[in-house]
Design an enzyme around this catalytic site. Structure first.
Site, short mmCIF file in Angstrom:
data_model
loop_
_atom_site.label_atom_id
_atom_site.label_comp_id
_atom_site.label_asym_id
_atom_site.label_seq_id
_atom_site.Cartn_x
_atom_site.Cartn_y
_atom_site.Cartn_z
CD GLN A 174 -2.76 1.26 2.48
OE1 GLN A 174 -2.53 0.56 3.46
NE2 GLN A 174 -3.81 2.05 2.40
CB THR A 175 2.07 3.60 -2.36
OG1 THR A 175 1.06 3.40 -3.33
CG2 THR A 175 3.21 2.63 -2.61
CB VAL A 176 -2.39 6.30 -1.81
CG1 VAL A 176 -3.29 7.45 -1.35
CG2 VAL A 176 -1.59 6.69 -3.03
CG HIS A 179 -6.30 2.63 -3.17
ND1 HIS A 179 -5.60 2.96 -2.04
CD2 HIS A 179 -5.41 2.07 -4.03
CE1 HIS A 179 -4.32 2.63 -2.20
NE2 HIS A 179 -4.18 2.08 -3.39
CG HIS A 199 -5.53 -1.06 -7.61
ND1 HIS A 199 -4.86 -0.04 -8.24
CD2 HIS A 199 -5.00 -1.13 -6.36
CE1 HIS A 199 -3.96 0.48 -7.42
NE2 HIS A 199 -4.02 -0.16 -6.26
#
Ligand SMILES: [Zn+2]
Length: 287
Positions: A97-99, A103, A105
């Site tokens: 997970q980066t943000v 979310h 996809h």
């Protein structure tokens, strides 16, 4: 509210990012293209509330996201006709997970596209370890259930109450069906002087008696489930499995137990009817 500048997704949701390709935005969710789509039609579905961890979503947000995912997946399918579709959600750095805003996809797939997704071969744990892992998760699930809200509990109780009512209705229906059957068979046995017809009537009494005792057993099991849910014990939300209200390892089968048979609703009703039938049969045999 999180500063839209510090969370890129909150910025898109708030409408601050004019370059964002927005698919649609509703009261609860926003659907848009990522900065660099991995394949044609790669879309993100996010909750409008800033939540970093998937497990911090509310049940209502979970439902809204589920509906949005389905709706968007169908639109991608009918619009782009991909050969496949990946739904990917990553929570935590270990899961890439980066943000830090939940979310999902939606990645439309075609053979030979740019996307790589490789599952490891073989199982991560041996059989025994898998069973232990399973037990750990199931125990945690029971604790999870104890956090259900008051409204959900009331609804759960009314579902159980409906089953209890249905069982007692079935019990009185079996009694009202049996009476004419017994009257006709015993009466016919006497007029035709056939002990076998009387025995047939006895068989009917036995079958209805077992049925009724079973209704009673189920009713008791569901009353117990009701008490456990009302007391706030860890029963999974909306579960209709009465075995969960019994000590671990107890199985609820459909064969009545002795206390069910002996009960005032069963033995005093079916006992005399059975004895009467046996009496008629015996009398006809000995004549
Ligand atoms: Zn955010």
């Amino acid at each position: 509210m999180v500063n839209p500048a510090s969370c890129p997704f909150c910025g898109i949701i708030a409408g601050y990012d004019a370059s964002a390709r927005l698919v649609y935005r509703s009261q609860e969710v926003t659907v848009f293209f990522p900065l660099e789509p991995a394949t044609r039609g790669h879309t993100l579905v996010v909750p409008n509330r800033h939540v970093a961890d998937l497990t911090d979503l509310t049940a209502a947000e979970g439902r809204d996201l589920g509906e949005a995912l389905l709706k968007t997946a169908r639109a991608i399918r009918s619009g782009l006709a991909p050969d496949g579709l990946n739904v990917i959600q990553s929570t935590g750095a270990a899961a890439t997970q980066t943000v830090p805003h939940v979310h999902f996809h939606l990645v439309p797939r075609w053979p030979g596209d740019r996307m790589t997704l490789q599952w490891p071969m073989g199982a991560a744990e041996d059989d025994q370890a898998q069973n232990r892992t399973l037990a750990v998760i199931q125990a945690a699930l029971l604790n999870e259930a104890s956090t259900v809200g008051a409204e959900d509990r009331r609804q759960h109780l009314s579902f159980i109450q409906a089953v209890v009512t249905r069982m007692s209705q079935a019990s009185s229906a079996s009694k009202s069906w049996l009476l004419p059957i017994v009257t006709v068979t015993y009466g016919y046995a006497i007029t035709s002087k056939s002990p076998f017809v009387a025995l047939l009537g006895c068989l009917a009494v036995l079958v209805f008696g077992v049925l009724d005792a079973n209704y009673l057993k189920q009713e008791r099991a569901f009353r117990k489930l009701y008490d456990e849910v009302a007391a706030g014990r860890p029963i999974p939300a909306f579960s209709m499995n009465p075995a969960l209200a019994s000590p671990a390892g107890t199985r609820v089968n459909y064969w009545p137990d002795w206390p069910d048979v002996r009960s005032w609703a069963v033995a005093p009703v079916y006992g005399p009817l059975l004895l009467a039938g046996l009496g008629v049969a015996g009398w006809l045999f000995c004549r």
